[in-house]
Design a protein around this motif. Structure first.
Motif, PDB file in Angstrom:
ATOM      1  N   GLY A 170       0.825  -1.203   0.000  1.00 55.75           N
ATOM      2  CA  GLY A 170       0.000   0.000   0.000  1.00 55.75           C
ATOM      3  C   GLY A 170       0.855   1.246   0.000  1.00 55.75           C
ATOM      4  O   GLY A 170       1.613   1.489  -0.918  1.00 55.75           O
ATOM      5  N   GLU A 171       0.751   2.030   1.074  1.00 53.81           N
ATOM      6  CA  GLU A 171       1.510   3.276   1.173  1.00 53.81           C
ATOM      7  C   GLU A 171       2.795   3.110   1.980  1.00 53.81           C
ATOM      8  O   GLU A 171       3.375   4.095   2.442  1.00 53.81           O
ATOM      9  CB  GLU A 171       0.632   4.370   1.776  1.00 53.81           C
ATOM     10  CG  GLU A 171      -0.520   4.741   0.860  1.00 53.81           C
ATOM     11  CD  GLU A 171      -1.355   5.893   1.402  1.00 53.81           C
ATOM     12  OE1 GLU A 171      -0.980   6.497   2.428  1.00 53.81           O
ATOM     13  OE2 GLU A 171      -2.379   6.178   0.783  1.00 53.81           O
ATOM     14  N   GLU A 172       3.247   1.862   2.125  1.00 56.76           N
ATOM     15  CA  GLU A 172       4.504   1.572   2.808  1.00 56.76           C
ATOM     16  C   GLU A 172       5.394   0.737   1.912  1.00 56.76           C
ATOM     17  O   GLU A 172       4.913  -0.021   1.076  1.00 56.76           O
ATOM     18  CB  GLU A 172       4.276   0.796   4.105  1.00 56.76           C
ATOM     19  CG  GLU A 172       3.799   1.609   5.256  1.00 56.76           C
ATOM     20  CD  GLU A 172       3.783   0.794   6.541  1.00 56.76           C
ATOM     21  OE1 GLU A 172       3.417   1.379   7.558  1.00 56.76           O
ATOM     22  OE2 GLU A 172       4.122  -0.409   6.539  1.00 56.76           O
ATOM     23  N   LEU A 185       5.285   6.120   2.216  1.00 53.42           N
ATOM     24  CA  LEU A 185       5.348   6.781   0.918  1.00 53.42           C
ATOM     25  C   LEU A 185       4.324   7.892   0.781  1.00 53.42           C
ATOM     26  O   LEU A 185       3.255   7.852   1.401  1.00 53.42           O
ATOM     27  CB  LEU A 185       5.125   5.744  -0.186  1.00 53.42           C
ATOM     28  CG  LEU A 185       6.063   4.537  -0.166  1.00 53.42           C
ATOM     29  CD1 LEU A 185       5.637   3.517  -1.197  1.00 53.42           C
ATOM     30  CD2 LEU A 185       7.501   4.974  -0.379  1.00 53.42           C
ATOM     31  N   ASN A 186       4.658   8.861  -0.062  1.00 53.65           N
ATOM     32  CA  ASN A 186       3.683   9.891  -0.422  1.00 53.65           C
ATOM     33  C   ASN A 186       3.008   9.487  -1.731  1.00 53.65           C
ATOM     34  O   ASN A 186       3.362   8.485  -2.346  1.00 53.65           O
ATOM     35  CB  ASN A 186       4.357  11.270  -0.530  1.00 53.65           C
ATOM     36  CG  ASN A 186       5.494  11.297  -1.537  1.00 53.65           C
ATOM     37  OD1 ASN A 186       5.588  10.463  -2.427  1.00 53.65           O
ATOM     38  ND2 ASN A 186       6.368  12.275  -1.408  1.00 53.65           N
ATOM     39  N   ALA A 227       9.174  -3.069  -6.901  1.00 55.65           N
ATOM     40  CA  ALA A 227       9.915  -4.048  -6.102  1.00 55.65           C
ATOM     41  C   ALA A 227      11.108  -4.557  -6.901  1.00 55.65           C
ATOM     42  O   ALA A 227      11.010  -4.831  -8.088  1.00 55.65           O
ATOM     43  CB  ALA A 227       9.005  -5.198  -5.698  1.00 55.65           C
ATOM     44  N   GLY A 228      12.256  -4.633  -6.251  1.00 60.84           N
ATOM     45  CA  GLY A 228      13.474  -5.094  -6.893  1.00 60.84           C
ATOM     46  C   GLY A 228      14.339  -3.982  -7.446  1.00 60.84           C
ATOM     47  O   GLY A 228      15.518  -4.194  -7.726  1.00 60.84           O
ATOM     48  N   ASN A 229      13.773  -2.803  -7.617  1.00 66.20           N
ATOM     49  CA  ASN A 229      14.529  -1.663  -8.132  1.00 66.20           C
ATOM     50  C   ASN A 229      15.214  -0.917  -7.000  1.00 66.20           C
ATOM     51  O   ASN A 229      14.795  -0.972  -5.852  1.00 66.20           O
ATOM     52  CB  ASN A 229      13.625  -0.684  -8.877  1.00 66.20           C
ATOM     53  CG  ASN A 229      13.284  -1.144 -10.267  1.00 66.20           C
ATOM     54  OD1 ASN A 229      13.615  -2.256 -10.669  1.00 66.20           O
ATOM     55  ND2 ASN A 229      12.608  -0.308 -11.021  1.00 66.20           N
ATOM     56  N   SER A 266      11.281   4.730  11.272  1.00 64.08           N
ATOM     57  CA  SER A 266      10.786   4.636   9.904  1.00 64.08           C
ATOM     58  C   SER A 266      11.052   5.996   9.242  1.00 64.08           C
ATOM     59  O   SER A 266      11.475   6.944   9.898  1.00 64.08           O
ATOM     60  CB  SER A 266       9.295   4.297   9.881  1.00 64.08           C
ATOM     61  OG  SER A 266       8.542   5.349  10.460  1.00 64.08           O
ATOM     62  N   ILE A 267      10.787   6.060   7.951  1.00 66.65           N
ATOM     63  CA  ILE A 267      11.016   7.291   7.191  1.00 66.65           C
ATOM     64  C   ILE A 267       9.700   7.795   6.621  1.00 66.65           C
ATOM     65  O   ILE A 267       8.963   7.025   5.989  1.00 66.65           O
ATOM     66  CB  ILE A 267      11.980   7.046   6.009  1.00 66.65           C
ATOM     67  CG1 ILE A 267      13.326   6.539   6.489  1.00 66.65           C
ATOM     68  CG2 ILE A 267      12.155   8.284   5.146  1.00 66.65           C
ATOM     69  CD1 ILE A 267      14.179   7.556   7.178  1.00 66.65           C
TER      70      ILE A 267
END
Length: 106
Positions: free
Chosen positions: A33-35, A48-49, A56-58, A71-72
């Motif tokens: 979701g937003e994490e 995340l905003n 994923a993987g990047n 957390s950030i």
């Protein structure tokens, strides 16, 4: 206004920068979701905003504020693709932490 640089850190330095803005480079391990879970020499949870478009993987570069739970809160993000040299990114962090006087931190 005085110049201020956001320090580059890895997971190991999170507790030293609570409440401050930082830059983290790592690999997107999981999106929920937003994490996101980012591997930056250890797992970091990123909130995340809406502008964040990660895969994923990047690799990813995050600029964000370190929360008390380590957390950030992401302010901006950049997808770096798959060709990221994480060893080099971690070396840059270590050098910038070891030679802090060469960098402008508040």
């Amino acid at each position: 206004m005085e110049a201020v640089a956001n320090p580059r850190i890895t997971c190991a330095y999170l507790n030293q920068y609570v409440g401050k803005n930082v830059i983290i480079v790592g690999k997107v391990m999981q999106l929920r979701g937003e994490e996101a879970i980012i591997d930056a020499d250890g797992n970091v949870t990123a909130h995340l905003n809406r502008e964040a478009h990660l895969s994923a993987g990047n690799g990813v570069q995050l600029i964000g504020k370190v929360n008390p739970d380590l957390s950030i809160k992401v302010l901006s993000s950049m997808d770096l693709g798959t060709g990221v040299d994480y060893d080099l990114a971690n070396t840059v962090v270590e050098v910038s932490q070891q030679y802090r006087s060469l960098f402008v931190y508040d």
